[in-house]
Write a protein that holds these residues in place. Sequence first.
Motif, PDB file in Angstrom:
ATOM      1  N   LYS A  27       0.831  -1.208   0.000  1.00 40.30           N
ATOM      2  CA  LYS A  27       0.000   0.000   0.000  1.00 40.30           C
ATOM      3  C   LYS A  27       0.866   1.259   0.000  1.00 40.30           C
ATOM      4  N   GLU A  28       1.931   1.247   0.791  1.00 42.66           N
ATOM      5  CA  GLU A  28       2.823   2.412   0.841  1.00 42.66           C
ATOM      6  C   GLU A  28       3.449   2.670  -0.528  1.00 42.66           C
ATOM      7  N   MET A  29       3.906   1.602  -1.182  1.00 43.51           N
ATOM      8  CA  MET A  29       4.518   1.770  -2.504  1.00 43.51           C
ATOM      9  C   MET A  29       3.490   2.234  -3.525  1.00 43.51           C
ATOM     10  N   ALA A  30       2.257   1.717  -3.427  1.00 43.70           N
ATOM     11  CA  ALA A  30       1.207   2.153  -4.351  1.00 43.70           C
ATOM     12  C   ALA A  30       0.886   3.625  -4.145  1.00 43.70           C
ATOM     13  N   ARG A  31       0.893   4.075  -2.881  1.00 41.02           N
ATOM     14  CA  ARG A  31       0.624   5.485  -2.593  1.00 41.02           C
ATOM     15  C   ARG A  31       1.700   6.374  -3.209  1.00 41.02           C
ATOM     16  N   GLY A  32       2.957   5.942  -3.106  1.00 40.75           N
ATOM     17  CA  GLY A  32       4.037   6.750  -3.660  1.00 40.75           C
ATOM     18  C   GLY A  32       4.107   6.704  -5.172  1.00 40.75           C
ATOM     19  N   VAL A 130      -9.379  10.388  -0.873  1.00 38.14           N
ATOM     20  CA  VAL A 130     -10.464   9.462  -1.203  1.00 38.14           C
ATOM     21  C   VAL A 130     -10.096   8.642  -2.438  1.00 38.14           C
ATOM     22  N   ALA A 131      -9.495   9.290  -3.431  1.00 41.71           N
ATOM     23  CA  ALA A 131      -9.065   8.569  -4.631  1.00 41.71           C
ATOM     24  C   ALA A 131      -8.010   7.529  -4.286  1.00 41.71           C
ATOM     25  N   LEU A 132      -7.091   7.847  -3.382  1.00 44.15           N
ATOM     26  CA  LEU A 132      -6.057   6.901  -2.966  1.00 44.15           C
ATOM     27  C   LEU A 132      -6.658   5.728  -2.209  1.00 44.15           C
ATOM     28  N   TYR A 133      -7.730   5.963  -1.494  1.00 48.22           N
ATOM     29  CA  TYR A 133      -8.390   4.878  -0.760  1.00 48.22           C
ATOM     30  C   TYR A 133      -8.871   3.796  -1.724  1.00 48.22           C
ATOM     31  N   ASP A 134      -9.382   4.203  -2.880  1.00 52.45           N
ATOM     32  CA  ASP A 134      -9.798   3.229  -3.885  1.00 52.45           C
ATOM     33  C   ASP A 134      -8.608   2.416  -4.383  1.00 52.45           C
ATOM     34  N   VAL A 135      -7.445   3.041  -4.464  1.00 51.33           N
ATOM     35  CA  VAL A 135      -6.238   2.322  -4.878  1.00 51.33           C
ATOM     36  C   VAL A 135      -5.893   1.235  -3.857  1.00 51.33           C
ATOM     37  N   TYR A 136      -6.020   1.561  -2.578  1.00 52.85           N
ATOM     38  CA  TYR A 136      -5.723   0.573  -1.533  1.00 52.85           C
ATOM     39  C   TYR A 136      -6.614  -0.660  -1.681  1.00 52.85           C
ATOM     40  N   LEU A 212       0.329  -6.195  -9.630  1.00 53.31           N
ATOM     41  CA  LEU A 212       0.792  -5.591  -8.383  1.00 53.31           C
ATOM     42  C   LEU A 212       2.001  -4.696  -8.631  1.00 53.31           C
ATOM     43  N   ALA A 213       2.887  -5.116  -9.524  1.00 57.15           N
ATOM     44  CA  ALA A 213       4.057  -4.298  -9.858  1.00 57.15           C
ATOM     45  C   ALA A 213       3.634  -2.987 -10.520  1.00 57.15           C
ATOM     46  N   THR A 214       2.570  -3.035 -11.316  1.00 60.13           N
ATOM     47  CA  THR A 214       2.077  -1.814 -11.962  1.00 60.13           C
ATOM     48  C   THR A 214       1.572  -0.813 -10.919  1.00 60.13           C
ATOM     49  N   PHE A 215       0.865  -1.313  -9.918  1.00 62.65           N
ATOM     50  CA  PHE A 215       0.338  -0.433  -8.881  1.00 62.65           C
ATOM     51  C   PHE A 215       1.442   0.104  -7.981  1.00 62.65           C
ATOM     52  N   THR A 216       2.403  -0.737  -7.621  1.00 64.12           N
ATOM     53  CA  THR A 216       3.437  -0.327  -6.667  1.00 64.12           C
ATOM     54  C   THR A 216       4.605   0.386  -7.330  1.00 64.12           C
ATOM     55  N   GLN A 407      -9.042 -12.221   4.521  1.00 61.74           N
ATOM     56  CA  GLN A 407      -9.473 -11.184   3.585  1.00 61.74           C
ATOM     57  C   GLN A 407     -10.707 -10.451   4.085  1.00 61.74           C
ATOM     58  N   GLU A 408     -11.662 -11.192   4.670  1.00 58.85           N
ATOM     59  CA  GLU A 408     -12.868 -10.554   5.190  1.00 58.85           C
ATOM     60  C   GLU A 408     -12.540  -9.641   6.368  1.00 58.85           C
ATOM     61  N   ILE A 409     -11.597 -10.067   7.204  1.00 58.86           N
ATOM     62  CA  ILE A 409     -11.171  -9.211   8.321  1.00 58.86           C
ATOM     63  C   ILE A 409     -10.494  -7.953   7.785  1.00 58.86           C
ATOM     64  N   GLN A 410      -9.666  -8.120   6.734  1.00 64.16           N
ATOM     65  CA  GLN A 410      -9.024  -6.952   6.139  1.00 64.16           C
ATOM     66  C   GLN A 410     -10.059  -6.036   5.497  1.00 64.16           C
ATOM     67  N   LYS A 411     -11.093  -6.613   4.879  1.00 66.38           N
ATOM     68  CA  LYS A 411     -12.167  -5.788   4.318  1.00 66.38           C
ATOM     69  C   LYS A 411     -12.872  -5.000   5.407  1.00 66.38           C
ATOM     70  N   LEU A 412     -13.072  -5.653   6.551  1.00 62.05           N
ATOM     71  CA  LEU A 412     -13.701  -4.943   7.673  1.00 62.05           C
ATOM     72  C   LEU A 412     -12.843  -3.777   8.122  1.00 62.05           C
ATOM     73  N   ARG A 413     -11.533  -4.004   8.166  1.00 64.68           N
ATOM     74  CA  ARG A 413     -10.611  -2.912   8.527  1.00 64.68           C
ATOM     75  C   ARG A 413     -10.647  -1.823   7.455  1.00 64.68           C
ATOM     76  N   THR A 414     -10.737  -2.225   6.200  1.00 56.09           N
ATOM     77  CA  THR A 414     -10.752  -1.246   5.109  1.00 56.09           C
ATOM     78  C   THR A 414     -12.044  -0.448   5.109  1.00 56.09           C
ATOM     79  N   ILE A 415     -13.168  -1.099   5.402  1.00 53.80           N
ATOM     80  CA  ILE A 415     -14.456  -0.400   5.432  1.00 53.80           C
ATOM     81  C   ILE A 415     -14.412   0.758   6.405  1.00 53.80           C
ATOM     82  N   ASN A 416     -13.749   0.548   7.549  1.00 56.01           N
ATOM     83  CA  ASN A 416     -13.662   1.595   8.575  1.00 56.01           C
ATOM     84  C   ASN A 416     -12.309   2.301   8.602  1.00 56.01           C
ATOM     85  N   ASN A 417     -11.402   1.870   7.697  1.00 57.61           N
ATOM     86  CA  ASN A 417     -10.084   2.510   7.591  1.00 57.61           C
ATOM     87  C   ASN A 417      -9.347   2.484   8.935  1.00 57.61           C
ATOM     88  N   ILE A 418      -9.249   1.300   9.527  1.00 57.59           N
ATOM     89  CA  ILE A 418      -8.538   1.155  10.795  1.00 57.59           C
ATOM     90  C   ILE A 418      -7.458   0.108  10.673  1.00 57.59           C
TER      91      ILE A 418
END
Length: 418
Positions: A27-32, A130-136, A212-216, A407-418
């Motif tokens: 995620k950090e590499m994708a953000r940069g 918000v746009a970066l959140y979609d990338v994550y 993944l390489a394209t995004f990061t 993955q579902e737990i990560q989705k839950l974290r992503t839904i609330n961004n925690i």
Amino acid sequence: MKHILCLLALFLACSSSRAQLTLERCKEMARGNYPVIKQLSLVEQSRNFSVSNAQKAYLPQLSLSGRAQYQSDATKLPVDLPSVSFKGLSRDQYDFSLNLSQSLYDGGAVSSQKALARRQGDVDYEQVNVALYDVYERVEEIFFGILSLDEQLRETALLQDDLSLSLDNVLAMQRSGVANQTDVDAVRVELAKARQSETGQRATREAYLRMLATFTGQEIAAGDTLVRPSLPSGIFPQENRRPELDLYNARSLLIDERLSALDTDLRPRLSLFAQGGYANPGLNIFKTGFQAYYQVGATLSWNFGSLYTRSNDKHKLEVERQSVDSEREAFLLNTSLQTEMQGGAIESLRKQIDEDDEIIALREGIREKADTKVENGTETVNEMLRDINAVSEARLTRSMHELQLLQEIQKLRTINNI
């Protein structure tokens, strides 16, 4: 001993050359790397420029003006005076001047412009987040897709090992007359199908790695390892920290500033001025020819025209505020529903994993007796292959359920961004 040390050093060198990537690191590499991240610095620069431009309104304003005109009539004395020789003003007149003004009180207009520039910059900044959140979210999908393929490859390798061992057993039984060539071919077909599955899985994994390489923006080799997230013991508390909420807050604060800016339109303006020029006629109209002149003073202006539209402007901004509040409420409702759904899916998967353990234990018990049954003639080779595939399928189902739980737990974290 030297050979052992060399092999150990070679193993460590090979292990260290393979990168280990975590989900957070991706995620950090994708953000940069993502192009939209460049807008963050542009937003900050634009905000600084806007604030700086507004601040410059406090500086003295200097202007140069010139005018040449011809008019149909000019000022003359209505009577002739014996002691006064005044022919009247010329019909062609000229004036060139340098004007200097300094604002003393602007009703808070400059401060309001600066605040509006900052608030607008905050809105633009949060829109980028918000746009970066979609990338994550996209990175997470690809990351877990690769982990899923890794589990399939691992189980396929175990299946091939099991089938290879069964092939050796069936060949031994063929030599002893218990099995025939058809039984041997049946095992070899299953082994070939397993190798075929492995080829397809590796090709799909390489495609996911390229995505993944394209995004990061980083080259990811086929031998690089993706670190599987740890499985938490329980459901963590949900606290919504989505960037959309920061965007709604920024938009509300911008509306507050726009409401405050309406008040500045009702306040007076006070400024000093100085003017120096060269004109014909000059300030002394009784003196003919070009004259240099200057004048200094103060001006006070108070425009009440904004009173006509003030009520409508305020209502318009209040409508915008209601729209923002409505969007926020709808967003919170949707995320709350998604959170509830994810919680239910997580609990369901936890129960399925417990059942998977029981199924695997039963399948492995059946599989352990299959070879003996084939040797005794109470089970065919095809039935033994069915038992082998059933064990492999049960293990793969368990692994996939555990990965889906992560993955579902990560989705839950992503839904609330925690």
